[in-house]
Write a protein that holds these residues in place. Structure first.
Motif, mmCIF file in Angstrom:
data_model
loop_
_atom_site.group_PDB
_atom_site.id
_atom_site.type_symbol
_atom_site.label_atom_id
_atom_site.label_comp_id
_atom_site.label_asym_id
_atom_site.label_seq_id
_atom_site.Cartn_x
_atom_site.Cartn_y
_atom_site.Cartn_z
ATOM 1 N N PHE A 15 -1.192 0.575 5.136
ATOM 2 C CA PHE A 15 -1.053 -0.754 5.746
ATOM 3 C C PHE A 15 -0.194 -0.661 7.005
ATOM 4 O O PHE A 15 0.456 0.351 7.273
ATOM 5 C CB PHE A 15 -0.450 -1.758 4.765
ATOM 6 N N ALA A 16 -0.223 -1.759 7.767
ATOM 7 C CA ALA A 16 0.611 -1.874 8.973
ATOM 8 C C ALA A 16 1.106 -3.307 9.085
ATOM 9 O O ALA A 16 0.368 -4.247 8.779
ATOM 10 C CB ALA A 16 -0.213 -1.519 10.212
ATOM 11 N N ALA A 20 0.869 -1.180 0.000
ATOM 12 C CA ALA A 20 0.000 0.000 0.000
ATOM 13 C C ALA A 20 0.906 1.230 0.000
ATOM 14 O O ALA A 20 2.115 1.122 0.224
ATOM 15 C CB ALA A 20 -0.905 0.008 1.228
ATOM 16 N N GLU A 21 0.309 2.398 -0.233
ATOM 17 C CA GLU A 21 1.135 3.601 -0.411
ATOM 18 C C GLU A 21 1.586 4.238 0.900
ATOM 19 O O GLU A 21 2.671 4.797 0.990
ATOM 20 C CB GLU A 21 0.365 4.622 -1.259
ATOM 21 N N ALA A 53 -9.364 -3.516 8.334
ATOM 22 C CA ALA A 53 -8.212 -3.900 7.514
ATOM 23 C C ALA A 53 -8.370 -5.313 6.980
ATOM 24 O O ALA A 53 -9.022 -6.158 7.594
ATOM 25 C CB ALA A 53 -6.930 -3.808 8.340
ATOM 26 N N ARG A 54 -7.771 -5.545 5.833
ATOM 27 C CA ARG A 54 -7.769 -6.876 5.205
ATOM 28 C C ARG A 54 -6.344 -7.393 5.175
ATOM 29 O O ARG A 54 -5.403 -6.629 4.922
ATOM 30 C CB ARG A 54 -8.284 -6.795 3.763
ATOM 31 N N LEU A 55 -6.194 -8.689 5.404
ATOM 32 C CA LEU A 55 -4.867 -9.311 5.354
ATOM 33 C C LEU A 55 -4.318 -9.197 3.930
ATOM 34 O O LEU A 55 -4.962 -9.641 2.974
ATOM 35 C CB LEU A 55 -4.992 -10.775 5.778
ATOM 36 N N ALA A 56 -3.119 -8.591 3.798
ATOM 37 C CA ALA A 56 -2.577 -8.340 2.456
ATOM 38 C C ALA A 56 -1.279 -9.089 2.198
ATOM 39 O O ALA A 56 -0.905 -9.284 1.038
ATOM 40 C CB ALA A 56 -2.329 -6.832 2.277
ATOM 41 N N LEU A 116 2.439 -10.159 9.599
ATOM 42 C CA LEU A 116 1.306 -9.983 8.687
ATOM 43 C C LEU A 116 1.190 -8.513 8.322
ATOM 44 O O LEU A 116 1.429 -7.644 9.165
ATOM 45 C CB LEU A 116 0.008 -10.416 9.369
ATOM 46 N N ALA A 117 0.827 -8.255 7.078
ATOM 47 C CA ALA A 117 0.519 -6.882 6.673
ATOM 48 C C ALA A 117 -0.997 -6.767 6.561
ATOM 49 O O ALA A 117 -1.633 -7.554 5.858
ATOM 50 C CB ALA A 117 1.173 -6.559 5.335
ATOM 51 N N TYR A 118 -1.550 -5.803 7.291
ATOM 52 C CA TYR A 118 -2.984 -5.508 7.196
ATOM 53 C C TYR A 118 -3.146 -4.208 6.420
ATOM 54 O O TYR A 118 -2.478 -3.212 6.736
ATOM 55 C CB TYR A 118 -3.596 -5.362 8.585
ATOM 56 N N ALA A 119 -4.037 -4.231 5.429
ATOM 57 C CA ALA A 119 -4.145 -3.057 4.549
ATOM 58 C C ALA A 119 -5.568 -2.500 4.498
ATOM 59 O O ALA A 119 -6.545 -3.243 4.663
ATOM 60 C CB ALA A 119 -3.680 -3.435 3.141
#
Ligand SMILES: CC(C)(COP(=O)(O)OP(=O)(O)OC[C@H]1O[C@@H](n2cnc3c(N)ncnc32)[C@H](O)[C@@H]1OP(=O)(O)O)[C@@H](O)C(=O)NCCC(=O)NCCS
Length: 187
Positions: free
Chosen positions: A130-131, A91-92, A148-151, A166-169
């Protein structure tokens, strides 16, 4: 009452104190005790001060401050930092850190800090955010609660141990702005 405001360089030592307390609480049993014991407030404080002063990639920090304690930093109970994504592809904009003292949790302050950083990332032109969070950290459900969605899912080594992060976006970023919209007075 707790106020969220942009962090100043002078807040860095208080941010480091919150960082150490939050890590030792949130990561007990997840990260090695020796690693947690070895965290340095001086080192973390210097890094936060440098980040606040440099503003690399639109980096910004916001502190949550309990009223009545300013000045001196004693009232800083949490903080969030972020900026343009440190690496491309997910994500940006990136929420880099989010920490709150145990006593201040569960009162909507985390959501308000996410609102502050989401507005900042949007003001930088980020269309998404994202985080990263360790899979073993129960706070990841907080991000899901905020829509957030798992990315991404990545095997890493941290503190000498194999771990999964995990990246959540939030894509688009408006999903995060909506999930953190002010709907009630701060407690
Ligand atoms: C994650 C953290 C910032 C959340 O802050 P908080 O102020 O306690 O959260 P809020 O009170 O704003 O909660 C917002 C919503 O998320 C939910 N929520 C909060 N933490 C949650 C969790 N661990 N699991 C599931 N839901 C959670 C709340 O119930 C609330 O839901 P609502 O929509 O019904 O009101 C805080 O728990 C924290 O600092 N944890 C330790 C540090 C950490 O792990 N940070 C993340 C590192 S990546």
């Amino acid at each position: 009452m707790i106020t969220i405001r942009r962090a100043r360089a002078a807040d860095a030592p208080a941010m480091a104190r919150v960082h150490l307390a939050a890590w030792r609480s949130a990561y007990a049993g997840i990260l090695p005790a020796g690693y947690l014991a070895g965290l340095s407030a001086l080192r973390e404080g210097a890094a936060y001060e440098q980040a606040i002063l440099e503003r690399r990639g639109g980096h910004a920090a916001f502190v949550a401050v309990a009223d009545g304690f300013e000045p001196g930093g004693a009232g800083v109970v949490g903080f969030v930092t972020g900026g343009l994504a440190r690496r491309p592809g997910i994500a940006e904009g990136e929420v880099e850190t989010l920490y709150l003292l145990d006593d201040a949790q569960g009162r909507g302050v985390g959501r308000r800090m996410m609102r502050a950083i989401a507005s900042h990332l949007a003001s930088l032109g980020a269309q998404s955010a994202f985080a990263w969070v360790l899979e073993a950290n129960p706070s990841r459900w907080f991000y899901e609660r905020l829509g957030a969605r798992l990315a991404a899912r990545e095997a890493i080594r941290f503190a000498g141990q194999p771990m999964v992060q995990l990246a959540y976006a939030w894509t688009p970023i408006h999903t995060l702005l909506s999930a953190t919209a002010v709907t009630r007075l701060p407690r």
